[in-house]
Design an enzyme around this catalytic site. Structure first.
Site, PDB file in Angstrom:
ATOM      1  N   LYS A 112       0.825  -1.210   0.000  1.00  0.00           N
ATOM      2  CA  LYS A 112       0.000   0.000   0.000  1.00  0.00           C
ATOM      3  C   LYS A 112       0.863   1.266   0.000  1.00  0.00           C
ATOM      4  CE  LYS A 112      -4.104  -2.256   1.124  1.00  0.00           C
ATOM      5  NZ  LYS A 112      -3.806  -3.649   1.292  1.00  0.00           N
TER       6      LYS A 112
HETATM    7  C1  LIG Z   1      -4.453  -4.711   0.800  1.00  0.00           C
HETATM    8  C2  LIG Z   1      -3.715  -5.983   0.736  1.00  0.00           C
HETATM    9  C3  LIG Z   1      -4.082  -6.992  -0.154  1.00  0.00           C
HETATM   10  C4  LIG Z   1      -5.301  -6.884  -1.047  1.00  0.00           C
HETATM   11  O1  LIG Z   1      -5.155  -5.896  -2.031  1.00  0.00           O
HETATM   12  P1  LIG Z   1      -6.445  -5.365  -2.825  1.00  0.00           P
HETATM   13  O2  LIG Z   1      -5.942  -4.251  -3.644  1.00  0.00           O
HETATM   14  O3  LIG Z   1      -7.395  -4.913  -1.762  1.00  0.00           O
HETATM   15  O4  LIG Z   1      -6.977  -6.503  -3.601  1.00  0.00           O
HETATM   16  C5  LIG Z   1      -3.297  -8.141  -0.216  1.00  0.00           C
HETATM   17  N1  LIG Z   1      -2.227  -8.292   0.582  1.00  0.00           N
HETATM   18  C6  LIG Z   1      -1.853  -7.346   1.464  1.00  0.00           C
HETATM   19  C7  LIG Z   1      -0.684  -7.589   2.329  1.00  0.00           C
HETATM   20  C8  LIG Z   1      -2.566  -6.160   1.567  1.00  0.00           C
HETATM   21  O5  LIG Z   1      -2.181  -5.230   2.432  1.00  0.00           O
END
Ligand SMILES: *Cc1c(COP(=O)(O)O)cnc(C)c1O
Length: 467
Positions: A112
């Protein structure tokens, strides 16, 4: 570039407007009016660029009208200069076919950061041009919250209210949020699940009592700018593995369908992608939707991969819109049906369109633990539970041998130390950049899972919109 809503009745906005708005006023999500497309020669010319420059080139068509190339490059250099690895998103080979794209070298150890470090700077840039304050309201299953808080802590004209389901995020995730004591950061723990938190946030965006008073912004992946920033690393990985001359497949640990949708965008822009493998845990609404058209929400089962413990995937709406001929009225009807009954069928056009690029796999707790052990025993890599689910899907997907399969490594293994230790006996070390996380003071407000309690809290603590 102009942005249009998936539900067809909100006004079109430019990039700056769509970034500050987050959700569209008709409840839909913004998408560019059309996909920009690079020629093979243009893609080939991007090989070998430093990450920040590649990012500026890939994103330029989306920001045109709001940012110059030069300004965008300054922002990408500032955002990605904070990453602990010079390559920003390095690629690692696991065996003849399998690769890992490490997306966790940012300040909060999850992918993120790649989007949110940039989004924090974009907010500051666009708010600086106006007399507006921004009240960010977000829901998090753990990683969005910490990454968003790191990206906006201490920035002027922004308050952030981050809601997480109490007791359902890891200790590292919680502390990464609650130990940030900047006065513009407000952590809220509610009784309930991530879906409850997300539903509250969506409701607030459509609540005129709140939107009339506050300029509410989004850091969840309903914000287009986040997906845009994630398109870049698909290009980075593809270019290293031979694009535009050779296709690559990607396996993506999926929750809200944001990360994998960015892969879809990369494909629309001309990157040769053989297949996008959507990996889910037992919360498998997307696996059911993509394999037989059944998009119906069950109840959330908590797992060791909490960022994927989701039964309603907001960004799936963007795909359905694009595959359904971009008919906002029809999609608004389809989504209204889903919101009423928590279930819908994909149309044949949507199902067949998705099948051209997407496949899906589901992993239970055993599959996940086995994948963590395979990573450690066969390749000497510690994988976090989310990444392990991606790798399980990558190895099961039956991609032709000559095509590289890249699993997106979405979190650092130390962020989910207990699960990794259970599977391998190895306890991953927290990287030094997170410092003395476990010694710092925490601050968090606990509230019932009740919309009125949360809006009262926001109303009391936020700065009303200017003017
Ligand atoms: C947010 C997240 C996901 C999922 O990603 P999306 O974009 O919501 O599909 C998968 N793995 C981790 C570690 C995350 O933080």
């Amino acid at each position: 570039m102009e942005y249009v809503s998936t539900r067809g009745s909100a006004p079109a906005l430019d990039f700056a407007g769509a970034t500050l708005a987050g959700l569209a006023s008709d409840g839909g999500l913004y998408l560019p009016r059309e996909w920009p497309r690079f020629t093979a020669a243009e893609i080939a010319a991007m090989a070998g660029l430093p990450y920040a420059e590649l990012a500026a080139r890939v994103m330029l068509p989306f920001v045109e009208g709001s940012l110059s190339y030069e300004r965008l490059l300054e922002l990408t250099r500032a955002a990605y200069g904070r990453f602990a690895h010079k390559a920003v998103t390095p690629l690692k080979q696991l065996d003849e076919q399998q690769w890992l794209l490490e997306l966790f070298h940012g300040p909060t150890l999850a992918f993120k950061d790649v989007a949110l470090q940039l989004l924090g700077l974009l907010f500051e840039e666009f708010l600086g041009r106006s007399d507006q304050n921004l009240t960010i309201v977000g829901a998090t299953s753990g990683d969005t919250g910490s990454a968003a808080i790191d990206a906006v802590a201490g920035r002027g004209k922004i308050d952030i209210f981050m809601i997480h389901p109490k007791g359902r995020v890891s200790d590292v995730q919680r502390r990464q949020m609650t130990t940030v004591l900047a006065p513009n950061v407000h952590n809220i723990a509610i009784e309930g699940t991530f879906d409850d938190a997300q539903a509250m946030v969506k409701r607030m965006f459509n609540d005129t009592a709140m939107t009339g008073r506050f300029n509410i912004g989004a850091v969840n992946s309903i914000n287009w700018a986040r997906l845009m920033a994630q398109v870049v690393y698909y290009f980075a990985a593809g270019l290293q593995l031979g694009a535009p001359h050779r296709p690559v497949a990607f396996a993506v640990p999926t929750g809200n369908f944001g990360d994998v949708f960015a892969g879809y965008v990369a494909a629309q822009m001309g990157l040769p992608i053989e297949r996008l493998i959507v990996a889910t845990n037992v919360n498998d609404i997307l696996h059911r939707a993509l394999s037989n058209g059944d998009y119906s929400a069950g109840t959330v089962t908590p797992t060791a991969a909490p960022s994927m413990d989701i039964q309603v995937s907001s960004n799936f709406e963007r795909l359905l819109f694009d595959l359904g001929g971009r008919d906002g009225k029809a999609l608004a009807g389809q989504m209204a049906g889903f919101e009423a009954s928590k279930a819908m069928r994909l149309t044949n056009a949507q199902l067949e369109g998705a099948a051209k690029l997407f496949s899906s796999e589901r992993a239970d707790a055993n599959d996940m633990a086995r994948a963590i052990r395979w990573g450690w025993d066969s390749a000497g890599e510690l994988l976090d539970p989310h990444t392990a689910i991606g790798l399980h899907a990558a190895r099961k997907a039956g991609i032709a041998r000559e095509i590289p399969v890249v699993t997106l490594a979405t979190a650092h293994p130390a962020k989910f130390r207990d699960a990794v230790e259970r599977a391998t006996g190895q306890r991953p070390q927290l990287p030094s950049r997170v410092g003395d996380l476990f010694d710092r003071e925490e601050r968090c407000t606990e509230l019932p899972g009740d919309y009125a309690a949360v809006t009262d809290y926001v109303t009391t603590h936020a700065v009303p919109r200017a003017g």
